[in-house]
Scaffold this motif. Sequence first.
Motif, PDB file in Angstrom:
ATOM      1  N   TYR A  30     -13.193 111.054  -3.504  1.00  0.00           N
ATOM      2  CA  TYR A  30     -12.626 112.009  -2.561  1.00  0.00           C
ATOM      3  C   TYR A  30     -12.807 111.579  -1.101  1.00  0.00           C
ATOM      4  O   TYR A  30     -12.100 110.720  -0.637  1.00  0.00           O
ATOM      5  N   CYS A  31     -13.752 112.137  -0.381  1.00  0.00           N
ATOM      6  CA  CYS A  31     -13.681 111.997   1.080  1.00  0.00           C
ATOM      7  C   CYS A  31     -14.228 110.657   1.576  1.00  0.00           C
ATOM      8  O   CYS A  31     -14.780 109.849   0.828  1.00  0.00           O
ATOM      9  N   LEU A  64     -24.683 114.569  -3.837  1.00  0.00           N
ATOM     10  CA  LEU A  64     -23.237 114.704  -4.045  1.00  0.00           C
ATOM     11  C   LEU A  64     -22.868 116.123  -3.649  1.00  0.00           C
ATOM     12  O   LEU A  64     -23.699 117.030  -3.701  1.00  0.00           O
ATOM     13  N   CYS A  65     -21.626 116.348  -3.277  1.00  0.00           N
ATOM     14  CA  CYS A  65     -21.191 117.711  -2.980  1.00  0.00           C
ATOM     15  C   CYS A  65     -20.533 118.314  -4.219  1.00  0.00           C
ATOM     16  O   CYS A  65     -20.470 117.693  -5.276  1.00  0.00           O
ATOM     17  N   GLY A  68     -17.784 116.076  -5.733  1.00  0.00           N
ATOM     18  CA  GLY A  68     -18.288 114.870  -6.385  1.00  0.00           C
ATOM     19  C   GLY A  68     -18.975 115.171  -7.711  1.00  0.00           C
ATOM     20  O   GLY A  68     -18.806 114.440  -8.692  1.00  0.00           O
ATOM     21  N   VAL A 195     -21.890 115.784   2.385  1.00  0.00           N
ATOM     22  CA  VAL A 195     -23.132 115.016   2.262  1.00  0.00           C
ATOM     23  C   VAL A 195     -23.628 114.574   3.638  1.00  0.00           C
ATOM     24  O   VAL A 195     -24.844 114.568   3.896  1.00  0.00           O
TER      25      VAL A 195
HETATM   26  S1  SF4 Z   1     -19.449 113.615  -3.144  1.00  0.00           S
HETATM   27 FE1  SF4 Z   1     -18.504 114.939  -1.600  1.00  0.00          FE
HETATM   28  S2  SF4 Z   1     -19.256 114.156   0.353  1.00  0.00           S
HETATM   29 FE2  SF4 Z   1     -19.554 112.520  -1.178  1.00  0.00          FE
HETATM   30  S3  SF4 Z   1     -17.691 111.265  -1.076  1.00  0.00           S
HETATM   31 FE3  SF4 Z   1     -17.398 112.777  -2.706  1.00  0.00          FE
HETATM   32  S4  SF4 Z   1     -16.315 114.463  -1.674  1.00  0.00           S
HETATM   33 FE4  SF4 Z   1     -17.246 113.215  -0.061  1.00  0.00          FE
END
Ligand code: SF4
Length: 945
Positions: A30-31, A64-65, A68, A195
């Motif tokens: 994701y981000c 992790l968020c 994730g 994170v």
């Molecule tokens: S776990 Fe969350 S903060 Fe880390 S890369 Fe993935 S989306 Fe981004």
Amino acid sequence: MTSFVGPTSVGHPVRLKPDLQEAIQTTCAYCGVGCGIAAGVKDVDARLINVAGDYAHPANFGRLCSKGTALNETLGNSDRLLRPRINGRDAFWGEALDAVAAKLADVRATHGPDAIAFYVSGQLLTEDYYVANKLVKGFLGTANIDTNSRLCMASTVVAQQRAFGEDVVPGCYEDLELADLVVLVGSNTAWCHPVLYQRIKAAKEKRGTKVVVIDPRRTATCEIADLHLAIRPGSDAALFNGLLCWLADHGALDASFLALHTAGYSGALNAARADAGDMAALAIRCGVPPADLQMFFRLFAKTAKTVTSWSQGVNQSSGGTDKVNAIINCHLATGRIGKPGAAPLSLTGQPNAMGGREVGGLATQLAAHMQIEDVGARAAIARFWQARELPAKRGLKAVDLFDAVARGEIKFLWIIGTNPAASMPDAERVRAAIASCEFVVVSDCVSDNDTLRHAYIALPAQAWGEKDGTVTNSERRISRQRALVAPVGEAKPDWWALAQVARRLGFTAQFNYAKPAEIFREHAALSMLGNDVGKPRRLFDLGALATLSDDVYAALAPVQWPLRAGTPAAGPTVGPTVGPTSVGHPPASNSRLFTDGRFMHSDGRARFIAIATHMPAHATRDNAPLVLNTNRLRDQWHTMTRTGSVPRLVRHADEPLLEIHPADAQALNITDKGFVEIKSAQGRALFRSEVTSRQRQGEVSAPMNWTRTIAPASCVNTLVNAACDPQSGQPEFKHTPVSVQPWQPSLEAVLIVREPLSLPQADYVVRNGAEGCTRIRVACAEKPPSLLSWLHAQMQQVVGSETQLRWLLREDAAAGRAALACFSGDALIGFAALQLQGSPARTGWLQKLVQKGVLDDGDRLWLLSDLLPPGESPCSRQICACFQVTEQTLRDAVRGGCRTVDALVARTQAGSKCGTCLPELAVLVEAGQLRNALQSSPGIAAQSV
Ligand code: SF4
């Protein structure tokens, strides 16, 4: 259990998953934080995987968020595109690739290369991105390849090129922990880079870091803010111009750094004085109290270790490039760059926006940070690729590209890994343009989205957990994404499909790749072109990785560029997840750029940029008096194509909400959670309202995640004007004049079905995935003659009208109530009720019944009643996605005596895993404390009321 030896110095969480002892190290999809993941494959055939944060990864150190931690739940194949489709019918790969290549050749011969366009994505792996860019710029003869990164950080790219001479991020994540002051501008870090937010929060708890949030909205990030400047949208450049004046007037400049390492200071200061030299006027323009402005300026001036980070709130503006340069100007003026804890640090939105820039994925650049206008670079790359020549002019940027599609100038369009029909500004116009294009190819891993519906050819791509390659995060760190399970159906890597087409066009030798390692080596070798040892022309240079073996590539540990001596850094891919000291990665390096004050302009000096007054492209007017800002949901990624399939990620925000200030709501007769109709010059949308003082008066805000596929009337980008930054071409998603008014439906209903065939045709529809079923909310403006017939017709659109279906119906027309249940054989496959009767409290229980299918007598007794059976909990919004803790549970715990966030976490478990919901827990605790204070002090309560 193996004992854990974890990091303690920076407050990283300490936990061990015993079932992940044989974890494969990979990266989140994701981000742009680019968190490392330790994935434990429990059953490869059943696609059962556990994920946990990789303690050894320097981006997240085990954290992790919510998104994730749910990546393993996206590996199902129910919504996947399993095989190629041509015009809606299943096809073989060979047939589809032949058709793509034939059309490309035909369009190129008939209309010229600029009638071809590619629109790709920051979700692609670097290897996919590299092959796409090589094919288009090297062999199709056009630079018409742009990417959704244009919507994300194009303004920062241009600003960094202007200031530093190359598009490079000077700092690293560690700087956020070493800083004494962190300034977050236009960034809801708590939700969009969770994170990093947790790393800042931990550092604040440890060493008292001051945090200033500059954002028109009071977002969750403000929970750690010592100061929140709720500035007027579009006033950020003026704010930093004002700061530059203050620094100059209060002896806070680094005179030596200015003299030795920069150019253009006087011009920038003069422009800043002309724009924002008067503090009182600036405070009015920014819409913040003068004292707060002064407090921020003083804090910045006196804090040597300052990191300023920004994201879409700065980039997505018709003046985004200037805004970024206004920020960088202040860091140059104070010499706060290239030092531990002192840097401007852009937070990239997408997982591989940086990798895309490395390979030249934007229409305005060449590979490896070389420029299209550079004749020598074009010739060198052409030689390297064995291509005839590269295009001499820039290609079309995203908005221009789809304008050209709308005008019929683009005859062939290949969209890869992105959903522009929903994510572009003026999205309905873009959707119509794609629909009208002569030949559209879409590569995606899902079977349906707003863009795929218009594909002539759809190609099945691999998803996270199947892909194999590399990504680069916001701090220049390259990490491997590794395959964990076999691809579903006939899904293939994007690089493979692109190379197959290239080979069909006759470029066999140039696209003779068998595996991603070969592509990576070529990418790394290309990055050395013209970069003499000892006198590099570009900081981006992966030369040390150009000869790595397949085995070393397979085992590549996260590595940050510029590369240090001793690279490649190869660590094991499989090993115990027992902490960074024993996992086998080398100790994380944290490279900072410009530590010696030498920048990449030919004279080695950084450039100040003179920033003039900027106003958003479109001002509010009588028929559009409010400013619409777009935002992001906490637990969803982009247009929800993957995260939307995970029920526990849906429950935090299961309907499209428009945030509006209480005073505006009152003036417009809008009630909280009532429906609102929003109109702009581009379109119209329906949302529910959220009346909140988090929003500034005169402005409204809505998430960009809802699409027509999920909520046909609530795609916010259909409202957004397509004004762009003239330098970067990045659209102004953060400022569209709109009108808002109440919208009063005559009927609302909720439908719960096991497997929907389609969505009902109603004015307002929202689809949510739930466990084993789908929930659909419906509202319509016109009252039908029969409530039950209407409800039945809605349900038939969703489950079909086969005669073997059995229906249980109940109607009380006088009371405005109707409900029905639909059975296939003995199994309940759907339930629908007008909202009056099927009140939201019953929704969770009804979902369980549909999931269960075969009902017992007790279920049947309550099914068509208005009541919740005894012992069942009413539905409530979910706050903690990890442990699925609801708002009601948390409020009860606060009422029951939890006075602190820690107590609330201990009582409910909420926030104890990924921590993404902790800012919301803090709000609930605060609200509880306020309520207690009011109750214990009736005088205050009376005043307050
Ligand atoms: S776990 Fe969350 S903060 Fe880390 S890369 Fe993935 S989306 Fe981004």
